[in-house]
Enzyme design. Structure first.
Site, PDB file in Angstrom:
ATOM      1  N   PRO A   1      13.601   0.108  -8.814  1.00 58.54           N
ATOM      2  CA  PRO A   1      14.218  -1.126  -9.322  1.00 58.54           C
ATOM      3  C   PRO A   1      13.155  -2.137  -9.710  1.00 58.54           C
ATOM      4  CG  PRO A   1      14.592  -0.864  -6.934  1.00 58.54           C
ATOM      5  CD  PRO A   1      13.620   0.202  -7.348  1.00 58.54           C
ATOM      6  N   ALA A   2      13.552  -3.134 -10.480  1.00 63.39           N
ATOM      7  CA  ALA A   2      12.625  -4.204 -10.860  1.00 63.39           C
ATOM      8  C   ALA A   2      12.097  -4.897  -9.611  1.00 63.39           C
ATOM      9  CB  ALA A   2      13.336  -5.211 -11.755  1.00 63.39           C
TER      10      ALA A   2
ATOM     11  N   GLY B   1      14.039  -1.688 -20.353  1.00 64.61           N
ATOM     12  CA  GLY B   1      13.003  -2.711 -20.206  1.00 64.61           C
ATOM     13  C   GLY B   1      12.362  -2.984 -21.554  1.00 64.61           C
ATOM     14  N   SER B   2      11.103  -3.380 -21.516  1.00 68.20           N
ATOM     15  CA  SER B   2      10.452  -3.818 -22.760  1.00 68.20           C
ATOM     16  C   SER B   2      10.102  -2.623 -23.653  1.00 68.20           C
ATOM     17  CB  SER B   2       9.178  -4.596 -22.431  1.00 68.20           C
ATOM     18  OG  SER B   2       8.181  -3.702 -21.976  1.00 68.20           O
TER      19      SER B   2
ATOM     20  N   GLU C   1      16.160   2.227 -23.256  1.00 67.79           N
ATOM     21  CA  GLU C   1      16.883   1.075 -23.799  1.00 67.79           C
ATOM     22  C   GLU C   1      15.901  -0.084 -23.746  1.00 67.79           C
ATOM     23  OE1 GLU C   1      19.482   1.421 -25.372  1.00 67.79           O
ATOM     24  OE2 GLU C   1      20.152   3.358 -24.612  1.00 67.79           O
TER      25      GLU C   1
ATOM     26  N   CYS D   1      19.293  -7.833 -23.203  1.00 64.54           N
ATOM     27  CA  CYS D   1      18.730  -7.266 -24.431  1.00 64.54           C
ATOM     28  C   CYS D   1      19.777  -7.244 -25.527  1.00 64.54           C
ATOM     29  CB  CYS D   1      18.124  -5.895 -24.175  1.00 64.54           C
ATOM     30  SG  CYS D   1      19.266  -4.740 -23.477  1.00 64.54           S
TER      31      CYS D   1
HETATM   32  C1  UN1 Z   1      25.729  -6.295 -21.617  1.00 61.09           C
HETATM   33  O1  UN1 Z   1      25.472  -6.934 -22.623  1.00 61.09           O
HETATM   34  O2  UN1 Z   1      26.809  -6.405 -21.027  1.00 61.09           O
HETATM   35  O3  UN1 Z   1      19.409  -4.868 -20.324  1.00 61.09           O
HETATM   36  C2  UN1 Z   1      24.797  -5.309 -21.041  1.00 61.09           C
HETATM   37  C3  UN1 Z   1      20.334  -5.202 -21.086  1.00 61.09           C
HETATM   38  C4  UN1 Z   1      21.259  -4.135 -21.610  1.00 61.09           C
HETATM   39  C5  UN1 Z   1      22.610  -4.222 -21.053  1.00 61.09           C
HETATM   40  C6  UN1 Z   1      23.459  -5.267 -21.673  1.00 61.09           C
HETATM   41  N1  UN1 Z   1      20.704  -2.847 -21.316  1.00 61.09           N
HETATM   42  O4  UN1 Z   1      20.469  -6.361 -21.350  1.00 61.09           O
END
Ligand code: UN1
Length: 494
Positions: free
Chosen positions: A190-191, A242-243, A264, A298
């Site tokens: 986890p972060a 993440g980034s 992602e 994101c």
């Molecule tokens: C959302 O917009 O409900 O890390 C989820 C993030 C994306 C998930 C967004 N992977 O912001």
């Protein structure tokens, strides 16, 4: 062993709780000395969590435990695996008040957002748990006499998950649940900023009866723990959120050993507001996408393209609504929560400052907010910048939105698609024809019509294109299981 101090369960915002203690979960045992301090971004003096700094040896032990546990887990009937996820969902729901309070304290979002996220994590576990009963292949006719063809999906073995701080319980849940129900074992990093939320997920799974070693957690840095997971030959695949820079680095490592990888990454999500849209509703949609979750998603909206007829009314409404998103302590009922860290706060402020220096007009918000009493950054609305200004092209990951005028729909669509990212894209319009055209031509994995770019349903596939995603496997929904399994075709002659 109790891993979270009982004091963290309080929801009394006046009380100063004891820090929660997060530990690694390796082979069913809670281990590691919690030494890394995490402070509440809304109350800089409050230490919310202590977590261990995992080593390569911890990562190795977690993978070894997962390798040992996986075959017996995969041999269980799928409904029995699903039943454990269903039980974990109920436990998480029973504990939602305490879990959400810890989430607010360590991440900074509002209590409503955190409560929604915990509920979402429980729903994710329930959705994938119920897939234990769902059909998992097809039955096909064969051209050969006396033969039936079936398709099956097999687990790959051990998956590593590396998850961000911004959805500290929902993202670990939506990566782990499809992996587990398909018969894989998991190692999670986890972060570092949000160790408690992941610990709550691990406890719910453990208390639900997940066999020892099937789900392991190692806290610590990506450089040490994440890297060890990525390089470990026993890890069949890795899912990362993440980034873009870190994601692409991990992809290099995983590709080199031909392991499976799902990324992602960043976004620079745009909304196109057309002249036929109601300016008030469009501004509410943009504000929810840009300032909800403190802009720290994101999927957040960070660019808006508006056609001339509606620009003035839309911008005025957006500026007014921005003023309503006053940042504050999420546990004290703030409309918008704190920025997660001092580094992120500095990044948000620097991005706004640079845009202003380059000639943008700051219509709402500030670039000189003072983080001393809490990391509260008023939402910023900027206008009048060039199309290639960094505020329009670079991800900020804060409550900052750039508004630009475009002459018409075609120019707006081209502007939306001009980004190196392609995660989500939105359009505000009453025209079904243009909404349909936009849905077809927007270069984004998720398109929203008259809805905020952030906020996803857990049963719908999610992922991006271009620099936002690996663009091969999707998360969430039934198709999420594909990443964690391989397909087999069986010709059955009787
Ligand atoms: C959302 O917009 O409900 O890390 C989820 C993030 C994306 C998930 C967004 N992977 O912001």
């Amino acid at each position: 062993m109790t891993t979270l101090a009982a004091g963290t369960a309080t929801t009394d915002s006046a009380a100063r709780p004891q820090p929660g203690l997060a530990r690694h979960l390796i082979d069913g045992a809670w281990t590691g000395t919690p030494i890394t301090e995490r402070r509440n971004p809304a109350r800089p003096h409050e230490i919310v969590a202590l977590s261990p700094a995992g080593t390569a040896e911890d990562a190795d032990a977690a993978v070894a435990a997962a390798v040992r546990a996986q075959p017996a887990w995969a041999a269980l009937p799928a409904p029995a695996r699903g039943a454990i996820l269903l039980k974990a969902a109920s436990l998480l729901e029973d504990r939602a008040t305490a879990v959400a309070a810890d989430l607010v304290r360590e991440e900074g979002k509002t209590l409503a957002e955190a409560t929604g996220e915990v509920k979402r994590a429980a729903d994710v576990l329930r959705f994938f748990g119920s897939l234990g009963w769902a059909p998992s292949g097809d039955v096909l006719p064969s051209g050969l006499p006396g033969t039936t063809i079936t398709t099956r999906r097999e687990p790959l073995g051990v998956f590593a998950l590396i998850t961000p701080w911004n959805f500290p319980i929902a993202i670990p849940a939506w990566k782990a649940a499809p992996a587990l129900v398909a018969g894989n074992a998991v190692v999670l990093k986890p972060a570092e900023l949000t160790p408690l939320s992941a610990t709550h997920l691990a406890r719910a799974l453990q208390d639900a009866g997940l066999p020892t070693g099937v789900f392991n957690v190692v806290h610590g840095s990506g450089r040490v723990v994440g890297e060890a997971f990525a390089r470990d030959e026993r890890v069949a695949g890795l899912s990362f959120t993440g980034s873009t820079a870190v994601g692409l680095h991990l992809k290099g490592v995983l590709d080199a050993r031909r392991a499976r990888v799902q990324l992602e990454m960043g976004g620079k999500n745009a909304v196109l507001v057309l002249g036929d849209a109601d300016p008030e509703s469009a501004a509410a949609v943009v504000a929810a996408g840009a300032f909800g979750l403190t802009g720290q998603a994101c999927t957040a909206t960070s660019r808006v393209y508006v056609t001339p007829g509606v620009r003035e009314a839309f911008t005025a409404a957006l500026v007014r609504i921005a003023g309503e998103y006053a940042p504050g302590d999420g546990l004290a009922g703030a409309r918008m929560g704190a920025v997660v860290s001092e580094a992120q706060f500095a990044q948000d402020a620097a991005a706004v400052r640079l845009a202003v220096e380059r000639g943008a007009e700051l219509l709402a918000g500030a670039h000189d907010a003072d983080p001393t009493g809490g990391l509260f950054f008023p939402p910023a609305v900027l206008a009048g910048m060039a199309e290639d200004d960094p505020i329009v092209t670079e991800e900020v990951f804060g409550p900052v939105v750039a508004v630009l005028e475009v002459p018409d729909y075609e120019a707006g669509l081209a502007a939306v698609n001009s980004s190196r990212y392609g995660l989500t894209a939105g359009i505000c319009t009453d025209s079904l024809a243009l909404a349909t055209d936009f849905a077809a031509r927007a270069q984004a994995g998720v398109v929203k019509v008259n809805r905020p770019t952030s906020g996803l349903d857990l049963n719908a596939p999610f992922g991006g294109v271009k620099d936002s995603s690996t663009n091969t496997f999707r998360e969430q929904g039934r198709s999420a299981v594909e990443f964690y399994t391989w397909g087999k075709t069986v010709y059955l002659g009787v």
